[in-house]
Design an enzyme around this catalytic site. Sequence first.
Site, PDB file in Angstrom:
ATOM      1  N   GLY A  49      24.827  24.282  36.982  1.00 26.90           N
ATOM      2  CA  GLY A  49      25.329  24.596  35.636  1.00 26.90           C
ATOM      3  C   GLY A  49      26.785  24.234  35.391  1.00 26.90           C
ATOM      4  N   ASP A 105      29.858  27.975  35.391  1.00 22.40           N
ATOM      5  CA  ASP A 105      29.659  27.860  33.948  1.00 22.40           C
ATOM      6  C   ASP A 105      29.639  29.223  33.273  1.00 22.40           C
ATOM      7  OD1 ASP A 105      27.298  28.313  35.377  1.00 22.40           O
ATOM      8  OD2 ASP A 105      26.026  27.369  33.879  1.00 22.40           O
ATOM      9  N   ASP A 108      27.210  36.358  34.180  1.00 27.32           N
ATOM     10  CA  ASP A 108      26.282  37.156  33.389  1.00 27.32           C
ATOM     11  C   ASP A 108      26.228  38.551  34.052  1.00 27.32           C
ATOM     12  OD1 ASP A 108      23.998  37.848  31.884  1.00 27.32           O
ATOM     13  OD2 ASP A 108      23.271  35.812  31.906  1.00 27.32           O
ATOM     14  N   LYS A 136      30.034  36.831  29.914  1.00 25.44           N
ATOM     15  CA  LYS A 136      29.217  37.744  29.101  1.00 25.44           C
ATOM     16  C   LYS A 136      29.376  39.142  29.686  1.00 25.44           C
ATOM     17  CE  LYS A 136      25.019  35.330  27.555  1.00 25.44           C
ATOM     18  NZ  LYS A 136      23.575  35.197  27.849  1.00 25.44           N
ATOM     19  N   PHE A 157      21.362  33.779  23.997  1.00 28.05           N
ATOM     20  CA  PHE A 157      20.763  32.801  24.904  1.00 28.05           C
ATOM     21  C   PHE A 157      21.424  31.438  24.669  1.00 28.05           C
ATOM     22  CE2 PHE A 157      16.533  32.234  27.222  1.00 28.05           C
ATOM     23  CZ  PHE A 157      17.047  31.177  27.963  1.00 28.05           C
ATOM     24  N   ASP A 164      21.328  25.523  31.099  1.00 31.34           N
ATOM     25  CA  ASP A 164      19.956  25.096  30.822  1.00 31.34           C
ATOM     26  C   ASP A 164      19.049  26.230  30.388  1.00 31.34           C
ATOM     27  OD1 ASP A 164      19.814  26.388  33.431  1.00 31.34           O
ATOM     28  OD2 ASP A 164      17.821  25.506  33.609  1.00 31.34           O
ATOM     29  N   ARG A 170      20.919  20.749  29.419  1.00 29.83           N
ATOM     30  CA  ARG A 170      22.223  20.675  30.090  1.00 29.83           C
ATOM     31  C   ARG A 170      23.094  19.560  29.517  1.00 29.83           C
ATOM     32  NH1 ARG A 170      21.811  23.863  34.898  1.00 29.83           N
ATOM     33  NH2 ARG A 170      19.802  23.730  35.950  1.00 29.83           N
TER      34      ARG A 170
HETATM   35  C1  PRP Z   1      23.576  30.580  36.451  1.00 27.05           C
HETATM   36  C2  PRP Z   1      25.087  30.392  36.534  1.00 27.05           C
HETATM   37  C3  PRP Z   1      25.492  31.368  37.581  1.00 27.05           C
HETATM   38  C4  PRP Z   1      24.494  32.495  37.423  1.00 27.05           C
HETATM   39  C5  PRP Z   1      25.120  33.583  36.629  1.00 27.05           C
HETATM   40  O1  PRP Z   1      22.987  29.801  37.442  1.00 27.05           O
HETATM   41  O2  PRP Z   1      25.434  29.080  36.860  1.00 27.05           O
HETATM   42  O3  PRP Z   1      25.403  30.836  38.886  1.00 27.05           O
HETATM   43  O4  PRP Z   1      23.371  31.974  36.701  1.00 27.05           O
HETATM   44  O5  PRP Z   1      24.249  34.656  36.512  1.00 27.05           O
HETATM   45  P1  PRP Z   1      24.588  36.091  37.066  1.00 27.05           P
HETATM   46  O6  PRP Z   1      26.015  36.406  36.696  1.00 27.05           O
HETATM   47  O7  PRP Z   1      23.607  36.976  36.344  1.00 27.05           O
HETATM   48  O8  PRP Z   1      24.371  36.119  38.540  1.00 27.05           O
HETATM   49  P2  PRP Z   1      21.432  29.458  37.483  1.00 27.05           P
HETATM   50  O9  PRP Z   1      20.769  30.383  38.481  1.00 27.05           O
HETATM   51  O10 PRP Z   1      20.865  29.436  36.094  1.00 27.05           O
HETATM   52  O11 PRP Z   1      21.434  28.003  38.130  1.00 27.05           O
HETATM   53  P3  PRP Z   1      22.082  26.639  37.584  1.00 27.05           P
HETATM   54  O12 PRP Z   1      23.571  26.759  37.749  1.00 27.05           O
HETATM   55  O13 PRP Z   1      21.503  25.585  38.481  1.00 27.05           O
HETATM   56  O14 PRP Z   1      21.679  26.479  36.139  1.00 27.05           O
END
Ligand code: PRP
Length: 187
Positions: A49, A105, A108, A136, A157, A164, A170
Site C-alpha cells: 500500500g 499508507d 487503521d 484513521k 472506505f 486497494d 491502487r
Molecule cells: C494496510 C496498510 C497497513 C494496514 C493498516 O495493509 O498498508 O499495513 O493495512 O491496518 P491496521 O492499522 O488496521 O493494522 P494491507 O493489509 O491492506 O496490505 P497492503 O499494504 O498490501 O494493501
Amino acid sequence: MINKMGLTEDIKYVLLSEEQIRARVKELGAQLTEDYRGKNPIFLCVLKGAVNFYADLTRSMGDYMEMDFISISSYGAAQKTSGIVRINKDLDSSITGRHVIIVEDIMDSGLTLNHLTSVLRTREPASLKIVCLLDKPERRECAITPDYVGFVIPNEFVVGYGLDFAGTYRNLPFIGVLKPEVYTEAK
Ligand code: PRP
C-alpha cells in the site's frame, strides 16, 4: 465480490486530490529532511500500500538516505487485521544502530504497525519512527500513534494512491471514497 462500473465511476467522491497529496508529501519530505539531516536514515517501505507514497516522499528528501522494502501480511480473516504479522519478504539491510523510518499508507486499527515495530525493535535500531500518509484514529485498537501524519481522515472506505480494495484501485492518482454498491452484494 466487486461490482465494477469503471475505475473512476466506482468512486463516490475524491477525498484528497493529486494536488493536495503532492503538496502535503512535499511538506513531510521537507520536515523529514530537517529532522534526519546528517543521519543517513533508512526509509522502510511496507509493501504494497505504501509504494506510491514512498516513491513521492523519498524523492522529496533532500539529504542522503537509503531505501529498503518489507512485505508483510496479517494472519486471520481477510477484512480484519489480526495484529499478528507474517513477514513475506524481510529487509535486505541490517537496521542495527541505524535511524529507521517506517513508511505506511494508512494506520487503521494500528495492530499491524504495533506488531511490526515490536519485531523491528528487537534488531536495535538507533531510532524507529513511523510516517503514515493517512491516519484513521477513530478505528484505533491499540495505543500507537504515527510520528508523522499526512492527513487525519474520517472512517470511510478509501482507495487509490496505493490503497486497494481486493487488489484493485491502487493506481488511482488521488484518494477517493469507494461507492458502497461496489463492495456490497446486490440483493
Ligand atoms: C494496510 C496498510 C497497513 C494496514 C493498516 O495493509 O498498508 O499495513 O493495512 O491496518 P491496521 O492499522 O488496521 O493494522 P494491507 O493489509 O491492506 O496490505 P497492503 O499494504 O498490501 O494493501
